[in-house]
Structure formats: structure tokens, C-alpha cells
Design a protein around this motif. Structure first.
Motif, mmCIF file in Angstrom:
data_model
loop_
_atom_site.group_PDB
_atom_site.id
_atom_site.type_symbol
_atom_site.label_atom_id
_atom_site.label_comp_id
_atom_site.label_asym_id
_atom_site.label_seq_id
_atom_site.Cartn_x
_atom_site.Cartn_y
_atom_site.Cartn_z
ATOM 1 N N GLY A 196 40.348 38.046 47.009
ATOM 2 C CA GLY A 196 40.105 37.814 45.933
ATOM 3 C C GLY A 196 41.005 36.375 45.513
ATOM 4 N N ALA A 197 40.228 35.135 45.357
ATOM 5 C CA ALA A 197 40.953 33.994 45.077
ATOM 6 C C ALA A 197 40.522 33.748 43.687
ATOM 7 N N GLY A 198 40.481 34.592 42.748
ATOM 8 C CA GLY A 198 40.373 34.215 41.137
ATOM 9 C C GLY A 198 41.423 33.883 40.643
ATOM 10 N N PHE A 199 41.847 34.198 39.394
ATOM 11 C CA PHE A 199 43.069 34.200 38.427
ATOM 12 C C PHE A 199 44.111 34.966 39.145
ATOM 13 N N VAL A 200 43.846 36.254 39.794
ATOM 14 C CA VAL A 200 45.159 37.047 40.145
ATOM 15 C C VAL A 200 45.372 36.286 41.868
ATOM 16 N N GLY A 201 44.343 36.321 42.423
ATOM 17 C CA GLY A 201 44.608 35.777 43.871
ATOM 18 C C GLY A 201 45.435 34.566 43.817
ATOM 19 N N ARG A 216 48.979 39.362 31.923
ATOM 20 C CA ARG A 216 47.913 38.201 32.208
ATOM 21 C C ARG A 216 48.409 37.188 33.177
ATOM 22 N N MET A 217 47.620 36.543 34.207
ATOM 23 C CA MET A 217 48.276 35.778 35.099
ATOM 24 C C MET A 217 48.787 34.375 34.605
ATOM 25 N N THR A 218 48.053 33.994 33.441
ATOM 26 C CA THR A 218 48.822 32.944 32.861
ATOM 27 C C THR A 218 50.416 33.138 32.441
ATOM 28 N N ASP A 278 47.323 47.128 44.524
ATOM 29 C CA ASP A 278 45.914 47.252 43.632
ATOM 30 C C ASP A 278 46.298 46.649 42.140
ATOM 31 N N ALA A 279 45.729 45.496 42.268
ATOM 32 C CA ALA A 279 45.761 44.530 40.816
ATOM 33 C C ALA A 279 44.471 44.928 39.985
ATOM 34 N N VAL A 280 43.570 45.709 40.460
ATOM 35 C CA VAL A 280 42.342 45.814 39.753
ATOM 36 C C VAL A 280 42.339 46.813 38.418
ATOM 37 N N ASN A 281 41.892 46.145 37.501
ATOM 38 C CA ASN A 281 41.604 46.802 36.381
ATOM 39 C C ASN A 281 40.133 47.221 35.873
ATOM 40 N N TYR A 282 39.686 48.131 35.104
ATOM 41 C CA TYR A 282 38.574 48.577 34.799
ATOM 42 C C TYR A 282 38.026 48.204 33.471
ATOM 43 N N ASN A 299 37.933 35.139 49.811
ATOM 44 C CA ASN A 299 36.926 35.519 48.731
ATOM 45 C C ASN A 299 35.748 36.152 49.132
ATOM 46 N N SER A 300 34.537 36.526 48.497
ATOM 47 C CA SER A 300 33.455 37.189 48.951
ATOM 48 C C SER A 300 32.555 36.020 49.902
ATOM 49 N N ARG A 301 32.666 34.695 49.456
ATOM 50 C CA ARG A 301 31.886 33.849 50.091
ATOM 51 C C ARG A 301 32.211 32.950 51.132
ATOM 52 N N GLY A 302 33.559 33.220 51.619
ATOM 53 C CA GLY A 302 33.892 32.613 52.937
ATOM 54 C C GLY A 302 34.842 31.575 52.625
ATOM 55 N N ALA A 343 42.565 42.003 44.537
ATOM 56 C CA ALA A 343 42.532 41.158 43.358
ATOM 57 C C ALA A 343 40.948 40.808 43.093
ATOM 58 N N VAL A 344 40.254 41.768 43.321
ATOM 59 C CA VAL A 344 38.834 41.890 43.182
ATOM 60 C C VAL A 344 38.256 42.487 41.865
ATOM 61 N N PRO A 345 37.190 42.260 41.442
ATOM 62 C CA PRO A 345 36.516 43.186 40.473
ATOM 63 C C PRO A 345 36.345 44.287 40.920
ATOM 64 N N GLU A 366 32.565 46.454 30.465
ATOM 65 C CA GLU A 366 31.649 45.438 29.972
ATOM 66 C C GLU A 366 31.246 44.481 31.146
ATOM 67 N N ARG A 367 32.186 44.264 32.118
ATOM 68 C CA ARG A 367 32.126 43.405 33.150
ATOM 69 C C ARG A 367 31.623 44.527 34.675
ATOM 70 N N ASP A 368 32.270 45.369 34.593
ATOM 71 C CA ASP A 368 32.209 46.277 35.818
ATOM 72 C C ASP A 368 31.133 47.482 35.793
HETATM 73 N N1 LIG Z 1 42.862 37.770 35.134
HETATM 74 C C1 LIG Z 1 43.868 38.386 34.920
HETATM 75 O O1 LIG Z 1 44.908 37.818 34.106
HETATM 76 C C2 LIG Z 1 44.255 39.701 35.341
HETATM 77 C C3 LIG Z 1 45.581 40.321 35.268
HETATM 78 C C4 LIG Z 1 45.717 41.552 35.996
HETATM 79 C C5 LIG Z 1 44.460 42.162 36.727
HETATM 80 N N2 LIG Z 1 43.344 41.679 36.569
HETATM 81 C C6 LIG Z 1 42.266 42.401 37.332
HETATM 82 O O2 LIG Z 1 42.306 41.545 38.833
HETATM 83 C C7 LIG Z 1 40.951 41.691 39.246
HETATM 84 C C8 LIG Z 1 40.885 40.282 39.624
HETATM 85 O O3 LIG Z 1 40.919 39.501 38.652
HETATM 86 P P1 LIG Z 1 40.567 37.896 38.555
HETATM 87 O O4 LIG Z 1 40.677 37.540 36.973
HETATM 88 O O5 LIG Z 1 41.416 37.476 39.389
HETATM 89 O O6 LIG Z 1 38.953 37.950 38.720
HETATM 90 P P2 LIG Z 1 38.038 36.473 39.221
HETATM 91 O O7 LIG Z 1 38.700 35.435 38.651
HETATM 92 O O8 LIG Z 1 36.650 36.785 38.542
HETATM 93 O O9 LIG Z 1 38.140 36.410 40.687
HETATM 94 C C9 LIG Z 1 37.513 37.467 41.569
HETATM 95 C C10 LIG Z 1 37.589 37.347 43.039
HETATM 96 O O10 LIG Z 1 37.292 38.230 43.758
HETATM 97 C C11 LIG Z 1 36.604 37.645 44.770
HETATM 98 N N3 LIG Z 1 35.632 38.754 45.397
HETATM 99 C C12 LIG Z 1 34.939 39.423 44.786
HETATM 100 N N4 LIG Z 1 34.099 40.235 45.942
HETATM 101 C C13 LIG Z 1 35.218 40.123 46.881
HETATM 102 C C14 LIG Z 1 35.140 41.012 48.022
HETATM 103 N N5 LIG Z 1 34.202 41.864 48.600
HETATM 104 N N6 LIG Z 1 36.114 40.519 49.007
HETATM 105 C C15 LIG Z 1 36.906 39.497 48.750
HETATM 106 N N7 LIG Z 1 36.997 38.763 47.660
HETATM 107 C C16 LIG Z 1 35.961 39.193 46.836
HETATM 108 C C17 LIG Z 1 35.770 36.675 44.284
HETATM 109 O O11 LIG Z 1 35.239 35.809 45.044
HETATM 110 P P3 LIG Z 1 34.078 35.132 45.091
HETATM 111 O O12 LIG Z 1 33.875 34.204 43.896
HETATM 112 O O13 LIG Z 1 33.652 34.285 46.456
HETATM 113 O O14 LIG Z 1 32.838 36.144 44.823
HETATM 114 C C18 LIG Z 1 36.887 35.912 43.436
HETATM 115 O O15 LIG Z 1 37.612 34.915 44.014
HETATM 116 C C19 LIG Z 1 40.190 42.325 38.375
HETATM 117 O O16 LIG Z 1 39.933 43.755 38.465
HETATM 118 C C20 LIG Z 1 40.865 42.106 37.039
HETATM 119 O O17 LIG Z 1 40.574 43.064 36.154
HETATM 120 C C21 LIG Z 1 43.136 40.415 35.974
#
Ligand SMILES: NC(=O)c1ccc[n+]([C@@H]2O[C@H](COP(=O)([O-])OP(=O)(O)OC[C@H]3O[C@@H](n4cnc5c(N)ncnc54)[C@H](OP(=O)(O)O)[C@@H]3O)[C@@H](O)[C@H]2O)c1
Length: 224
Positions: A20-25, A141-143, A98-102, A43-46, A77-79, A105-107
């Protein structure tokens, strides 16, 4: 239940794989590379879609399987919807964060979680047999993760919870929390992770270690 003394930090330089390379990653990658660790993001897309992140964060990029293989410890760090697509064989036997939350409304609705028959981390563990899972980095929050860190000993230092069944993984995570500027509060086994799931009193609320201990001990299941 809450262990204030035995989860000590350990600051060895490590390889950290991040799925996962979103906010958390990205936040964890930035702080970990700054602390001297080697990081591979995926991430999921490579990895070709992470081209610009590589020089920006000073990390490696790869597929999810490559990042899982790369890491001495691996951050999930994925949904929640993606946990059925994780590289199971590469994660077996590894320390995993494990940083995943539920968020329904999203999942979408997950009946076991809606009925509180299990915790999100135990639900994840069901998909990752053999992985040594510690729930961490969920309740901030990641911020804030990037800005709220303070030196050890500062009376205002924020504490973050963790929960898990593997003592060595918890020690490694406590070391990362410390390196990122946070105290650790051990909430107990993985099954106690509900105490800092979404909706609990400490969820994403800045707290010192004593305040966090009170909030975790006072949490009630079913409360939102
Ligand atoms: N944001 C926060 O402040 C925060 C804080 C604590 C916990 N969390 C939790 O942490 C998780 C990630 O949150 P986020 O905010 O970082 O989400 P996000 O910004 O939506 O990023 C999700 C990342 O997961 C990747 N991903 C999806 N499927 C994957 C797979 N099969 N293999 C590898 N990577 C995959 C996505 O890649 P693609 O774009 O290529 O699909 C994307 O880079 C969630 O469960 C969230 O609830 C979030």
C-alpha cells in the motif's frame, strides 16, 4: 492487560516492506527512511506507477510480493477490501504490522466485524496464516504521524497503542514508534485490538501514555 513496562524499543536498522502506497504507506515510508531504515513500497498497480515516489522518499519500489519478500517486517497499509489479495506465502512466518481499519462506507459490510464477533486484526490474520501480526499505526491520522512526534522524555509526547501475540514483533514496532517520536502502550493480545479500533475513545485522539492507558482500559465494546 496493559503492559507499560515490558515492550521495550529496539532500534536496529531494518528492511521494511510496505503493501500500500497511499497515505499510510507513504507516511511510514518517509519516517522510516528518515530513521535510516531501507524501505520498499508497493501498490496494486505495479512499481511503474510509483516511479516518482522512489526519488522523493528515497525508497525502493516493487510488487506486493517483492515488498513482502524484501521486508524483515512488512506493513499492511491497504483498504480492508484488498486483504484477500495479499501475498500469503511471502508473509508466512514474518513480522507484520496491521494498519488496516474497517470503514463499512468504504469497504462494504463485513458481518463478523459488524457483529463484533472478531477484531479487524484477527479478521486479517484469517487471511494470512503464519504471519506474526501486530496491530499498530491504526489509531492516528497520517498527517499527525508526520507532525506530532516528540523526543523521548518530553512530557507531552503522544503515545500510540499496539496489540499482538508475538513479543518480538511488538518490540520491533515499539522501536519504530520511538524512532518516529511516540511512546508505546501495549494493549495486550491481538484480540484486544478492538480497544483502539474506529469509534473507540482513543481513536485518532492525541493522548499521553497515561491518558491512553485510561482510555484503553475504559473502552467498552459496542461503543461508537
Ligand atoms: N489515512 C490514514 O490517516 C489512516 C490512518 C490509519 C490507518 N489507516 C488505514 O490504513 C489503510 C490504508 O489507508 P490509506 O489512507 O493509506 O489508503 P489509500 O490512500 O487509499 O491507499 C491504499 C493503497 O493500497 C494499495 N493497494 C490496494 N490493494 C492492494 C494490494 N492488493 N496490494 C498492494 N497494495 C494495494 C493502493 O494501491 P493502488 O492505488 O495501486 O490500488 C494504495 O496505494 C486503510 O485500511 C485505512 O483505514 C489510514
Amino acid at each position: 492487560m496493559l503492559n507499560l513496562s515490558t515492550t521495550k524499543s529496539k532500534v536496529n536498522i531494518m528492511k521494511i516492506g510496505i503493501l500500500g502506497a497511499g497515505f499510510v504507506g507513504r507516511a511510514v515510508a518517509k519516517l522510516a527512511t528518515r530513521a535510516g531504515h531501507q524501505v520498499m513500497l508497493s501498490n496494486s498497480r505495479g512499481p511503474q506507477t510509483l516511479f516518482s515516489l522512489k526519488p522523493m522518499l528515497g525508497c525502493e519500489t516493487g510488487t506486493a510480493a517483492q515488498a513482502a519478500t524484501f521486508g524483515d517486517i512488512v506493513v499492511i497499509a491497504v483498504p480492508l477490501t484488498a486483504i484477500g489479495q495479499l501475498p500469503v506465502a511471502e508473509l508466512a512466518g514474518k513480522p507484520v504490522i496491521d494498519a488496516v481499519n474497517y470503514y463499512p462506507e468504504r469497504d462494504g459490510q463485513v458481518p463478523e466485524l459488524d457483529q463484533q464477533a472478531t477484531t479487524t486484526s484477527e479478521y486479517l490474520a484469517g487471511f494470512l496464516p503464519g504471519a506474526k501480526i501486530t496491530k499498530a499505526f491504526n489509531a492516528i491520522r497520517m498527517t499527525d504521524l508526520e507532525t506530532d512526534g516528540l523526543p523521548a522524555g518530553d512530557p507531552q509526547r503522544r503515545a500510540l497503542p499496539l496489540a499482538g501475540d508475538d513479543a518480538e514483533t511488538k518490540t520491533i514496532v515499539a522501536g519504530l514508534y520511538d524512532a518516529f517520536g511516540f511512546d508505546t502502550l501495549d494493549a495486550g493480545t491481538l484480540s484486544e485490538g478492538w480497544r483502539f479500533e474506529r469509534g473507540m475513545p482513543c481513536y485518532c485522539v492525541p493522548m499521553t501514555r497515561d491518558e491512553l492507558k485510561t482510555a484503553l482500559e475504559g473502552a467498552e465494546r459496542g461503543e461508537l
